[in-house]
Design a protein around this motif. Structure first.
Motif, PDB file in Angstrom:
ATOM      1  N   ILE A 418       6.949  22.365  55.121  1.00 31.93           N
ATOM      2  CA  ILE A 418       7.700  21.112  54.975  1.00 31.93           C
ATOM      3  C   ILE A 418       6.739  20.106  54.350  1.00 31.93           C
ATOM      4  N   VAL A 419       7.031  19.719  53.114  1.00 31.72           N
ATOM      5  CA  VAL A 419       6.108  18.905  52.321  1.00 31.72           C
ATOM      6  C   VAL A 419       6.706  17.513  52.119  1.00 31.72           C
ATOM      7  N   ASN A 420       5.886  16.501  52.366  1.00 29.43           N
ATOM      8  CA  ASN A 420       6.287  15.108  52.137  1.00 29.43           C
ATOM      9  C   ASN A 420       5.787  14.672  50.761  1.00 29.43           C
ATOM     10  N   PRO A 421       6.676  14.312  49.814  1.00 32.22           N
ATOM     11  CA  PRO A 421       8.100  14.033  49.993  1.00 32.22           C
ATOM     12  C   PRO A 421       9.029  15.140  49.513  1.00 32.22           C
ATOM     13  N   ASP A 422       8.494  16.231  48.926  1.00 34.12           N
ATOM     14  CA  ASP A 422       9.358  17.174  48.208  1.00 34.12           C
ATOM     15  C   ASP A 422      10.484  17.738  49.072  1.00 34.12           C
ATOM     16  N   SER A 423      10.212  18.005  50.336  1.00 34.18           N
ATOM     17  CA  SER A 423      11.216  18.627  51.198  1.00 34.18           C
ATOM     18  C   SER A 423      12.342  17.674  51.582  1.00 34.18           C
ATOM     19  N   TYR A 424      12.230  16.400  51.211  1.00 33.62           N
ATOM     20  CA  TYR A 424      13.222  15.402  51.624  1.00 33.62           C
ATOM     21  C   TYR A 424      14.016  14.830  50.450  1.00 33.62           C
ATOM     22  N   LEU A 425      13.717  15.225  49.232  1.00 34.15           N
ATOM     23  CA  LEU A 425      14.272  14.541  48.074  1.00 34.15           C
ATOM     24  C   LEU A 425      15.724  14.899  47.786  1.00 34.15           C
ATOM     25  N   ALA A 426      16.253  15.953  48.418  1.00 30.93           N
ATOM     26  CA  ALA A 426      17.652  16.316  48.191  1.00 30.93           C
ATOM     27  C   ALA A 426      18.575  15.716  49.243  1.00 30.93           C
ATOM     28  N   GLY A 427      18.097  14.724  49.975  1.00 27.88           N
ATOM     29  CA  GLY A 427      18.962  14.066  50.959  1.00 27.88           C
ATOM     30  C   GLY A 427      18.381  13.998  52.347  1.00 27.88           C
ATOM     31  N   GLY A 428      17.127  14.354  52.540  1.00 26.78           N
ATOM     32  CA  GLY A 428      16.534  14.309  53.864  1.00 26.78           C
ATOM     33  C   GLY A 428      16.013  12.928  54.217  1.00 26.78           C
ATOM     34  N   ASP A 429      15.580  12.769  55.456  1.00 21.54           N
ATOM     35  CA  ASP A 429      15.038  11.505  55.944  1.00 21.54           C
ATOM     36  C   ASP A 429      13.812  11.757  56.795  1.00 21.54           C
ATOM     37  N   LEU A 430      12.838  10.875  56.647  1.00 19.73           N
ATOM     38  CA  LEU A 430      11.669  10.830  57.514  1.00 19.73           C
ATOM     39  C   LEU A 430      11.404   9.354  57.762  1.00 19.73           C
ATOM     40  N   LEU A 431      11.757   8.864  58.949  1.00 18.06           N
ATOM     41  CA  LEU A 431      11.707   7.422  59.151  1.00 18.06           C
ATOM     42  C   LEU A 431      11.637   7.070  60.631  1.00 18.06           C
ATOM     43  N   ARG A 432      11.239   5.814  60.857  1.00 13.02           N
ATOM     44  CA  ARG A 432      11.285   5.195  62.177  1.00 13.02           C
ATOM     45  C   ARG A 432      12.165   3.963  62.094  1.00 13.02           C
ATOM     46  N   VAL A 433      12.880   3.688  63.168  1.00 10.33           N
ATOM     47  CA  VAL A 433      13.807   2.567  63.204  1.00 10.33           C
ATOM     48  C   VAL A 433      13.568   1.764  64.472  1.00 10.33           C
TER      49      VAL A 433
END
Length: 758
Positions: A418-433
């Motif tokens: 799981i690579v940041n950001p490549d694994s998230y570019l098709a609609g994924g999220d990595l965030l804090r709220v």
């Protein structure tokens, strides 16, 4: 809100001197009163009706209430989709709030996913329709659903019951009440509930080696299976004059396989990446159907797990006979780990002939949330005046790690990076709220005469919301990354008048405003969704309290609609925060007791939703509502006179109707625009095929209660749900153009409940 429904419409018990309807006592206005005196549309259920209807989760709550539809979402083990009077909400995004507020013992549940607790010890439920806010800690536009758990009895007692049903359903519960000691009493309940899935996995069981926090994910052998362990504890202290302390704790450990995300259409929708029709030649599958299947090959849907817990403390101190102070404090949270498979098949590498596992589109999701809330109320009850004043504070922290698996070729036994950001570019999220909310509210009811009552309330809310996107690079040049913050404030108010024109009948009129908080979503600030609601109603009882008819007519005008969508071409999850909507409708709830022992119920709801796109683009069409135009509920219950040994016998048959409705916010194949709504007409023929058709679900229950078994009493019930085996789609999810997956209604289930009490 602490909804109370001490008595639901039911036939008089054997030996009761009084026949006809019984009172339904609620606390929708923070005091105990007959539901017929409350100038708003509300449906209440007590513990007996909850058991008779087999209400065991949030998805079951909308059975009896008109214009209320609650659905189980695909892709989430616990978060339901709520539809009330045209307001549809249930987003699993932490940046977006729900238009339907949920309460447990007066505690606001900030996320639908925080509702995973078992309803084994729920004593009362209230469903209020229309905006709420001047009597509650949190605001809402569609309505509020309140659950009240059972408190300690103060007397020693044990209840043991169980359930055996098809699909290897096994459920057991034990409840222990302690005797009161120096003002201290307690109640503890433990529940185990399990069943196998309704749909078998006909494909190969594959293991994908994801890194932590996801861990290895092995495809399930069936879908719709559950294994839930839950504990509930209630402690009450009354050892100090005028003071009552109630502590509640709940914990649920759920392992479940999500409902089968069946491919409905679009096998060749994305060229070589999917090309499902060619998969059998490669060793994969190409299963596609608009009908419910009992076997599907899905390799990327593994068992999901969720742990949910909560603590709350409620303190009530009576200053005198007219005034009291109430404090509600709570700490709640949950953690979930789940997978989604949006190709609905078991695929192999379509590129190089390696035979490796292939995922056209899927996701893994790890999320955790924690919320703190404090609410302080001053309550007054006088001869002609009742009032509530409150202060509310809410704080929520959440973390989401949800990479997207797009065109993944995985070799057996090899880890998946799981690579940041490549694994998230098709609609994924990595965030804090981080979400914070502050509110002050007040509500007054003034009885000018015995027949005429005026009510009014106001509320000020302030929201402070922060999104910290942790991706290492922008998804697109126009979508920034980093930390963003939005602060918004708003006043709301309501007013109503009620006139009692007969001893058991009254009419009312009500005006209410409300909102769903705005905030930050993917770096962009969005405005609150607002509503203005107009309602007139009739609440009546006649024919010597043999007939009850409650009627409500409403109009609701909403602006800046918040509708979530999914489009990988625009970065995945998107927010359609645009357009207006007007909903008009009618609700009728009737109860008739024609003869002693027989109770008939007929409820009906109609909602006409008129959306409008706020765009000058001629290709723009409004975002569609998920609300059915028609909902209905019919029930017949008969309670026979008690047998000589005290045993009672009752029968109940009920039917729930949902009219046809959309589950896709835009026509299939149309572009979803965050600023303009839906663009283009899409595939009209396919879109018609994907409308969820109308359906009836029939249930029945026969119960023998108060069976003498020596020094204890027993109970046994035979029951069935969806006896007509309705197999309509329940939830649809658009992926690419004509590529759509969906889940279906659970098939017919039946079983036997049994228990003893001593």
């Amino acid at each position: 809100m602490t909804g109370v429904a001490r008595a639901q419409d039911s036939a008089p018990a054997a030996g009761r001197a009084e026949a006809g309807l019984t009172d339904i006592i609620v606390t929708a206005r923070k005091r105990s009163e007959n539901i017929q005196n409350v100038p708003t549309a509300v449906t209440a259920m007590d513990a007996k009706l909850i058991a008779d209807l087999q209400i065991e989760s949030f998805q079951d709550v909308g059975k009896t209430a008109p214009n209320v539809v609650i659905q189980k979402q695909a892709g989430s083990p616990t978060a339901p989709q709520f539809n009330i009077r045209g307001v549809s909400s249930g987003s699993i995004n932490f940046q977006i709030d729900s238009g339907v507020a949920l309460y447990l013992d007066g505690v606001y549940l900030g996320r639908p996913g925080n509702s995973a607790f078992d309803l084994a010890d729920i004593e009362r439920i209230e469903v209020l329709r229309g905006p709420q806010g001047t009597l509650f800690g949190r605001n809402s536009t569609g309505g509020a659903i309140s659950f009240v758990t059972a408190g300690p009895t103060g007397k020693f007692g044990v209840v043991v019951d169980g359930t055996i049903g098809n699909y290897q359903r096994r459920r057991g519960r034990i409840t222990v009440n302690t005797p009161e000691w120096n003002g201290l009493s307690a109640r503890v309940t433990y529940v185990h509930d399990e069943n196998t899935g309704y749909v078998k996995n006909s494909g190969p069981r594959r293991t994908y080696l994801f890194p932590e926090p996801f861990g290895p994910q092995t495809s399930a052998d069936s879908f719709g299976a559950n294994n839930n362990e839950s504990v509930f504890a209630a402690v009450r202290y009354t050892g100090i004059d005028n003071l009552t302390l109630d502590y509640r704790f709940d914990y649920a450990d759920l392992v479940t396989t999500l409902d089968a995300m069946q491919l409905l259409n679009g096998g060749a929708a994305f060229g070589a990446i999917t090309n499902f029709p060619n998969q059998p030649a490669l060793g994969g599958t190409a299963v596609e159907s608009l009908k419910r299947l009992d076997r599907v090959p899905i390799d990327g849907l593994a068992a999901a797990s969720q742990k949910t817990w909560g603590h709350s403390l409620t303190a009530v101190y009576d200053l005198n006979d007219a005034l009291s102070v109430k404090y509600i404090g709570a700490l709640r949270g949950f953690k979930v780990n789940s997978t989604s498979d949006l190709d609905g098949n078991a695929l192999v590498d379509p590129y190089g002939g390696t035979g490796g596992y292939f995922q056209a589109l899927g996701a893994v999701r790890y999320a955790k949330q924690r919320q703190w809330s404090h609410e302080l109320q001053l309550l007054g009850h006088m001869d002609r005046l009742d009032f509530v004043g409150g202060l509310f504070y809410y704080r929520e922290k959440a973390f989401l790690n949800s990479p997207v698996i797009f065109g993944l070729v995985a070799q057996p036994g090899q880890p998946i990076p799981i690579v940041n950001p490549d694994s998230y570019l098709a609609g994924g999220d990595l965030l804090r709220v981080l979400n914070k909310s502050y509110a002050a509210y007040a509500h007054v009811d003034f009885r000018l005469t015995d027949e005429l009552e005026l009510s009014a309330g106001t509320r000020y809310s302030k929201d402070d919301r922060t999104e910290n996107d942790l991706l290492a690079a922008p998804r697109t040049p126009t979508v920034p990354r980093g930390s963003f913050r939005a602060k918004q404030g708003r006043f709301d108010y309501d007013a109503s008048i009620r006139y009692r024109f007969a001893p058991d009948s009254s009419v009312y009129a009500k005006f209410t405003t409300g909102f769903v908080s705005g905030g930050i979503f993917h770096g962009a600030e969005f405005e609150p969704e607002t509503i203005k609601s107009y309602e007139v109603g009739l609440k009546s009882e006649f024919l010597n309290r043999r007939v009850r008819v409650n009627l409500a007519l409403f109009q609701a005008d909403r602006k800046a609609l918040q509708v979530t969508g999914f489009d990988p071409n625009q970065g995945g999850n998107i927010l359609l925060n645009t357009g207006t909507e007007r909903a008009r409708g009618v609700e009728v709830e009737t109860t008739v007791v024609p003869v002693d022992g027989l109770t008939l119920n007929a409820n009906y709801g109609f909602t006409d939703v008129e959306p409008k796109a706020e765009s000058s683009n001629p290709a723009a069409t409004p975002v569609r509502s998920y609300q059915p135009r028609h909902t209905a509920y019919l029930a017949t219950q008969y309670e026979a006179a008690a047998f000589p040994d005290g045993t009672t016998l009752s029968f109940r048959v009920d039917g729930q109707y949902e009219g046809k409705h959309y589950r896709l916010q835009c026509p299939i194949g149309a572009l979803q625009s965050p600023t303009e709504g839906c663009l283009g007409s899409g595939d009209a023929a396919l879109d018609r095929a994907l409308v969820i058709p109308s359906s009836w679900q029939i249930g029945a229950r026969m119960t023998f209660a108060d069976i003498p078994l020596g020094s204890v009493k027993g109970r046994i019930s035979l029951w069935g749900k969806n006896l007509n085996n309705s197999d309509k789609p329940e939830f649809l999810f658009p992926v690419f153009d004509t590529w759509t997956v969906g889940t279906f209604q659970a098939p017919r289930t039946y079983g036997v409940d049994f228990g003893v009490e001593f």
